[in-house]
Scaffold this motif. Structure first.
Motif, mmCIF file in Angstrom:
data_model
loop_
_atom_site.group_PDB
_atom_site.id
_atom_site.type_symbol
_atom_site.label_atom_id
_atom_site.label_comp_id
_atom_site.label_asym_id
_atom_site.label_seq_id
_atom_site.Cartn_x
_atom_site.Cartn_y
_atom_site.Cartn_z
ATOM 1 N N ASP A 19 0.858 -1.177 0.000
ATOM 2 C CA ASP A 19 0.000 0.000 0.000
ATOM 3 C C ASP A 19 0.901 1.237 0.000
ATOM 4 N N PRO A 20 0.768 2.134 -0.964
ATOM 5 C CA PRO A 20 1.663 3.304 -1.048
ATOM 6 C C PRO A 20 1.571 4.231 0.159
ATOM 7 N N ARG A 21 0.478 4.155 0.909
ATOM 8 C CA ARG A 21 0.361 4.982 2.107
ATOM 9 C C ARG A 21 1.394 4.599 3.165
ATOM 10 N N ILE A 22 1.851 3.343 3.144
ATOM 11 C CA ILE A 22 2.838 2.888 4.128
ATOM 12 C C ILE A 22 4.172 3.584 3.896
ATOM 13 N N THR A 23 4.603 3.631 2.650
ATOM 14 C CA THR A 23 5.838 4.352 2.310
ATOM 15 C C THR A 23 5.696 5.824 2.640
ATOM 16 N N GLN A 24 4.572 6.392 2.298
ATOM 17 C CA GLN A 24 4.317 7.806 2.580
ATOM 18 C C GLN A 24 4.352 8.077 4.088
ATOM 19 N N LEU A 25 3.756 7.195 4.887
ATOM 20 C CA LEU A 25 3.761 7.355 6.334
ATOM 21 C C LEU A 25 5.190 7.269 6.877
ATOM 22 N N ALA A 26 5.969 6.307 6.400
ATOM 23 C CA ALA A 26 7.356 6.161 6.863
ATOM 24 C C ALA A 26 8.160 7.430 6.567
ATOM 25 N N ALA A 66 -1.833 -2.545 6.278
ATOM 26 C CA ALA A 66 -2.486 -1.253 6.028
ATOM 27 C C ALA A 66 -3.665 -1.059 6.966
ATOM 28 N N GLU A 67 -4.418 -2.114 7.207
ATOM 29 C CA GLU A 67 -5.557 -2.010 8.121
ATOM 30 C C GLU A 67 -5.088 -1.674 9.537
ATOM 31 N N PHE A 68 -3.986 -2.294 9.962
ATOM 32 C CA PHE A 68 -3.420 -2.000 11.277
ATOM 33 C C PHE A 68 -2.970 -0.538 11.367
ATOM 34 N N LEU A 69 -2.239 -0.081 10.359
ATOM 35 C CA LEU A 69 -1.663 1.271 10.411
ATOM 36 C C LEU A 69 -2.680 2.396 10.218
ATOM 37 N N PHE A 70 -3.702 2.167 9.422
ATOM 38 C CA PHE A 70 -4.570 3.287 9.043
ATOM 39 C C PHE A 70 -6.010 3.188 9.557
ATOM 40 N N ASP A 71 -6.437 2.025 9.954
ATOM 41 C CA ASP A 71 -7.827 1.882 10.380
ATOM 42 C C ASP A 71 -7.944 1.455 11.843
ATOM 43 N N VAL A 72 -7.459 0.281 12.156
ATOM 44 C CA VAL A 72 -7.647 -0.312 13.477
ATOM 45 C C VAL A 72 -6.746 0.350 14.528
ATOM 46 N N ARG A 73 -5.492 0.550 14.193
ATOM 47 C CA ARG A 73 -4.494 1.229 15.037
ATOM 48 C C ARG A 73 -4.307 0.561 16.397
ATOM 49 N N GLU A 74 -4.503 -0.744 16.426
ATOM 50 C CA GLU A 74 -4.219 -1.524 17.624
ATOM 51 C C GLU A 74 -3.912 -2.958 17.210
ATOM 52 N N GLY A 75 -3.093 -3.622 18.010
ATOM 53 C CA GLY A 75 -2.735 -4.993 17.712
ATOM 54 C C GLY A 75 -1.732 -5.498 18.727
ATOM 55 N N HIS A 76 -1.173 -6.675 18.456
ATOM 56 C CA HIS A 76 -0.172 -7.237 19.366
ATOM 57 C C HIS A 76 1.221 -7.031 18.791
ATOM 58 N N CYS A 77 2.224 -7.515 19.500
ATOM 59 C CA CYS A 77 3.618 -7.212 19.172
ATOM 60 C C CYS A 77 4.002 -7.585 17.746
ATOM 61 N N GLU A 78 3.422 -8.625 17.181
ATOM 62 C CA GLU A 78 3.770 -9.007 15.815
ATOM 63 C C GLU A 78 3.345 -7.938 14.808
ATOM 64 N N PHE A 80 3.152 -4.679 15.504
ATOM 65 C CA PHE A 80 4.054 -3.548 15.696
ATOM 66 C C PHE A 80 5.410 -3.818 15.046
ATOM 67 N N ALA A 81 5.947 -5.013 15.259
ATOM 68 C CA ALA A 81 7.250 -5.361 14.680
ATOM 69 C C ALA A 81 7.176 -5.395 13.153
ATOM 70 N N THR A 82 6.122 -5.980 12.615
ATOM 71 C CA THR A 82 5.970 -6.044 11.160
ATOM 72 C C THR A 82 5.866 -4.651 10.562
ATOM 73 N N ALA A 83 5.056 -3.801 11.172
ATOM 74 C CA ALA A 83 4.896 -2.438 10.661
ATOM 75 C C ALA A 83 6.233 -1.704 10.641
ATOM 76 N N MET A 84 7.001 -1.829 11.724
ATOM 77 C CA MET A 84 8.285 -1.120 11.778
ATOM 78 C C MET A 84 9.257 -1.654 10.733
ATOM 79 N N VAL A 85 9.340 -2.970 10.596
ATOM 80 C CA VAL A 85 10.264 -3.553 9.621
ATOM 81 C C VAL A 85 9.909 -3.119 8.199
ATOM 82 N N ILE A 86 8.650 -3.190 7.843
ATOM 83 C CA ILE A 86 8.240 -2.814 6.491
ATOM 84 C C ILE A 86 8.514 -1.328 6.247
ATOM 85 N N MET A 87 8.217 -0.477 7.224
ATOM 86 C CA MET A 87 8.495 0.955 7.038
ATOM 87 C C MET A 87 9.997 1.205 6.906
#
Length: 173
Positions: A19-26, A66-78, A80-87
């Motif tokens: 999702d291009p929004r992920i790169t933009q957010l990073a 994308a759903e975690f980062l832009f919609d739900v904004r909550e989750g468990h450690c996996e 958070f770690a996945t989002a940081m690595v991809i960004m």
């Protein structure tokens, strides 16, 4: 992102695009960070302070990141770690997810640490070529880290039970 082989028919699925929004957010999070390390710290801080930790996952869409980062904004450690690595990857910073356990609870009765399933955790390591080092980052909010400081009668009883179990295993089994 590479295509994956389907489990049922052996066909290769089409690769999914990020999702291009992920790169933009990073890029937005790190716009004032001059070094790769500063960028990693900025992403870690952003995730720790703008999201909520939960084990009750409500993500169900076709693009969980994308759903975690832009919609739900909550989750468990996996998440958070996945989002940081991809960004970090979108910023050309080598990174990997690490799965393991938190240190567990120290038991002063037998001088050992008790590590339980609930101590399972995921965090991030980023590589910095100039220092030739992998550096740990943990983007999970503090509420997702086990707090061992709580005491009380039940905690003390659990320590006695754990110590007795170790004694039993060491001397009788």
């Amino acid at each position: 992102i590479v295509g994956e082989e389907s489990a049922d028919d052996g066909n290769v699925e089409k690769p999914r695009k990020l999702d291009p929004r992920i790169t933009q957010l990073a890029r937005e999070i790190t716009r004032n960070a001059p070094t790769a390390y500063d960028k990693a710290k900025a992403i870690e801080s952003y995730l720790k302070t703008n999201f909520r930790y939960t084990l009750d996952i409500s993500i169900s869409g076709g693009d969980p990141l994308a759903e975690f980062l832009f919609d739900v904004r909550e989750g468990h450690c996996e998440y958070f770690a996945t989002a940081m690595v991809i960004m970090l990857w979108t910023l050309d910073i080598p990174a990997r997810i690490v799965n393991g356990f938190q240190m567990g609870e120290y038991n002063d009765l037998n001088n050992l640490y008790t590590v339980r399933d609930s101590d399972a955790h995921s965090w991030v390591e980023a590589y910095f070529p100039r220092s030739q080092a992998w550096v740990e980052f943990d983007p999970t909010p503090a509420s997702g880290i086990t707090d061992y400081s709580q005491g009380g009668l039940l905690s003390r009883l659990r320590k006695y039970m754990d110590a007795m179990e170790v004694f039993w295993l060491d001397y009788f089994v």
